[in-house]
Design a protein around this motif. Sequence first.
Motif, short mmCIF file in Angstrom:
data_model
loop_
_atom_site.label_atom_id
_atom_site.label_comp_id
_atom_site.label_asym_id
_atom_site.label_seq_id
_atom_site.Cartn_x
_atom_site.Cartn_y
_atom_site.Cartn_z
N ARG A 7 12.13 5.38 -6.93
CA ARG A 7 11.69 4.32 -6.25
C ARG A 7 10.56 5.02 -5.18
N LEU A 8 10.64 6.68 -4.76
CA LEU A 8 10.04 6.92 -3.87
C LEU A 8 8.73 8.00 -4.44
N VAL A 9 9.91 8.87 -5.42
CA VAL A 9 8.77 9.36 -6.20
C VAL A 9 8.06 8.91 -7.01
N SER A 10 8.27 7.73 -7.98
CA SER A 10 7.25 7.00 -8.54
C SER A 10 6.16 6.25 -8.04
N ASP A 11 6.74 5.72 -6.44
CA ASP A 11 4.92 5.11 -5.84
C ASP A 11 4.69 6.38 -5.92
N TYR A 12 4.93 7.49 -5.43
CA TYR A 12 4.17 8.61 -4.60
C TYR A 12 2.81 9.35 -5.74
N GLU A 13 3.93 8.89 -6.83
CA GLU A 13 3.40 9.11 -8.32
C GLU A 13 1.83 8.10 -8.20
N GLN A 14 2.61 7.48 -8.31
CA GLN A 14 1.65 6.04 -8.68
C GLN A 14 -0.35 5.68 -7.70
N ILE A 15 0.58 6.61 -6.49
CA ILE A 15 -0.55 6.50 -5.27
C ILE A 15 -1.69 7.44 -5.59
N LYS A 16 -0.76 8.72 -5.96
CA LYS A 16 -1.82 9.68 -6.41
C LYS A 16 -2.50 8.89 -7.69
N ASN A 24 -12.46 2.94 -1.28
CA ASN A 24 -12.75 1.54 0.34
C ASN A 24 -11.58 1.67 0.88
N ILE A 25 -10.51 2.63 0.01
CA ILE A 25 -8.53 2.94 1.08
C ILE A 25 -9.45 4.75 0.95
N VAL A 26 -8.19 4.32 1.62
CA VAL A 26 -7.89 6.30 2.04
C VAL A 26 -6.61 5.86 2.01
N VAL A 27 -5.74 6.72 1.82
CA VAL A 27 -4.03 6.85 1.50
C VAL A 27 -3.90 7.67 1.49
N THR A 28 -2.70 8.20 3.35
CA THR A 28 -2.53 9.77 3.23
C THR A 28 -0.99 9.80 3.45
N PRO A 29 -0.31 10.42 3.37
CA PRO A 29 0.99 10.32 3.54
C PRO A 29 1.51 11.10 4.40
N ILE A 30 2.64 11.51 5.12
CA ILE A 30 3.03 11.82 6.24
C ILE A 30 4.54 11.75 5.59
N GLY A 31 4.76 13.37 6.03
CA GLY A 31 6.46 13.69 6.28
C GLY A 31 6.34 14.65 4.41
N SER A 32 7.41 15.19 4.60
CA SER A 32 8.03 15.89 3.16
C SER A 32 7.82 14.63 1.55
N LYS A 33 7.92 15.62 0.73
CA LYS A 33 7.31 14.48 -0.83
C LYS A 33 8.46 14.64 -0.68
N SER A 107 1.44 0.58 -4.24
CA SER A 107 -0.33 0.81 -5.26
C SER A 107 -0.08 -0.73 -4.36
N ASP A 108 0.42 -2.09 -5.36
CA ASP A 108 0.04 -3.32 -5.47
C ASP A 108 -0.55 -3.87 -4.03
N ILE A 109 1.12 -3.29 -2.98
CA ILE A 109 0.89 -3.56 -2.02
C ILE A 109 -0.18 -3.55 -0.68
N ILE A 110 -0.20 -1.83 -0.45
CA ILE A 110 -1.52 -1.56 -0.10
C ILE A 110 -3.03 -2.36 -0.68
N VAL A 111 -3.05 -2.81 -1.87
CA VAL A 111 -4.47 -3.69 -1.55
C VAL A 111 -4.47 -4.88 -2.03
N ASN A 112 -2.94 -5.61 -1.86
CA ASN A 112 -3.21 -6.44 -0.96
C ASN A 112 -2.79 -7.07 0.26
N ILE A 113 -2.54 -6.22 1.08
CA ILE A 113 -2.91 -5.81 2.32
C ILE A 113 -4.26 -5.94 2.79
N GLY A 114 -5.14 -5.33 1.85
CA GLY A 114 -6.29 -5.01 2.11
C GLY A 114 -6.97 -5.95 1.72
N ASP A 115 -7.10 -6.87 0.62
CA ASP A 115 -7.62 -8.63 0.14
C ASP A 115 -6.93 -9.03 1.59
#
Length: 543
Positions: A7-16, A24-33, A107-115
Amino acid sequence: MNARMKRLVSDYEQIKKDFAAHPNIVVTPIGSKPPEKYHVTYFVNGIYLLPDGKIATLSRHEVEITLHAEYPRYKPLCRITTPIWHPNFRDGQICIGDIWGAGESLSDIIVNIGDMIQYKSWNSYSPLSAEAAKWAIENKHLFPVGNINLFAADYASAKDTVEIDLFDENDNVVSGEGETTDASISENDFEITAEDLSGIEFVPAADRMQVLAAGRTGGRKINFKTIFMKGLLWAFIGGIVGFAVQELLTDATSSETILRWMGYSSIYDMLDMDIDLASSIIAGAVRVSMAFFSAFVACGLGLFMGIGEGVFYGSKEKALKYAGIGAGVSLGIGFISGYIAQALYAVMVSEYSSGFTAALVRGIGWAIMGLGVGASVGLIKPEKKRILFCCLGGLSGGFAGGFLFDFIVEALMTGIDDTGTGARAVGIIIMGLLIGLGIGLLEQFAKQAWLKVVRGEFEGKEYLVFAGTTSIGSSGKNTIVLFKDKLVGPHHCDIVLEGGQYVIVDRGTPMGTIVNGQKVMRHVLRQGDAISVGNSVLVFHTK
């Protein structure tokens, strides 16, 4: 690879894919991949509560999302580090219960928080903040406070479709048809492994955004908006004021008045004098009269060029200080230049001289006046190269205005203006504009480092970064004053030139100084670095 890692991998790839170039949204990963934590910056309108109970708008919001050990079985931890007034936000916590589901991608959660931040969605009936909920119910007519569609993802860099797996309570993968597969034997069904990620570099969206910002400015070294705001506009006003002052004081500083100051009630008092002596006295009075003319014009230009410098950098206090410097230096050098110009004119121009010669001599005289105005603007921020270029700009602008003056007089006085007042007005204003243009252009050529505002109240403005220390804050004592931004500290940060490198140093403000999406205390700036200070984003440029 276990279910959580998948799930972490799929979220990471989707966010990229979704936020590679999101406006309007800047996403910066923190830590290892693959990351277990993300820093998200939203450039959308939200609101927050001031100490006096008033509501203010905020256009930049910082959120941290942590994918804990129980994710995705339980919702991620979401915190906001910037002020917000919202029913579902309190003390940094974000309630995502209404938008969370195991099937929701990160990705959906990030967008929904923006809304939620924009008040496009909120829950005032099971709130975190009862006070904000009560306020929201009473002020529904104000919403949304922002109306940006955040689902505008950029898939230009997408390679493969990334599926989001659903898991049951035993960490088994639930397929779309409702079939359950044991997670321990499902690794071969997933295309991306942890080893595959070792060669993948995720360039943070903040880095991509600063490249886009540089593209929007065209990478140009010459900023014509700055030239207009600092040079042309205030030189135009100064030219009008300088002309008006000298017109009002024409009688008080005329050659006849100067002669009366010298004890001669009229020219008839000189009839008994030696003709050469009388001519010398009259010529001296004319030179002093022209000196006053030049001083008043130069004072108006220097005064308003100084005001413009202070207003541009956002400080009323400095506007007064710079106005004093501009007016004082310009007044003195303007007087001297007018005297010299008239002396040159009397020596070099006769009734037999060509119009070109007369224009040339006047241009030389006005060039000295322009030199005074340029020097006054250069002395506002006393650096050798800046003073030199400001002086050259004033010199060239003054010469051009003086050279054109006689031709303007000739054009306007032909059956239109018998007094020459209109011609003087046009000539002085043109000279002022040319001085402003010359100073602005040459200052632009002289700059070594500068900040271009790409987001915030002052978007489009450009600030020079000076040798030594360039301070940034909301107080008028700073070099760059972001007075409209309530999240900028009184002394927020400094940019210091150390051994040929520009270093940004945070001054311990609660909001902090963020460079390329990361909060820093000290950072060596490079070309194109994006600096977030309060609501403002400034891109650093250097030669």
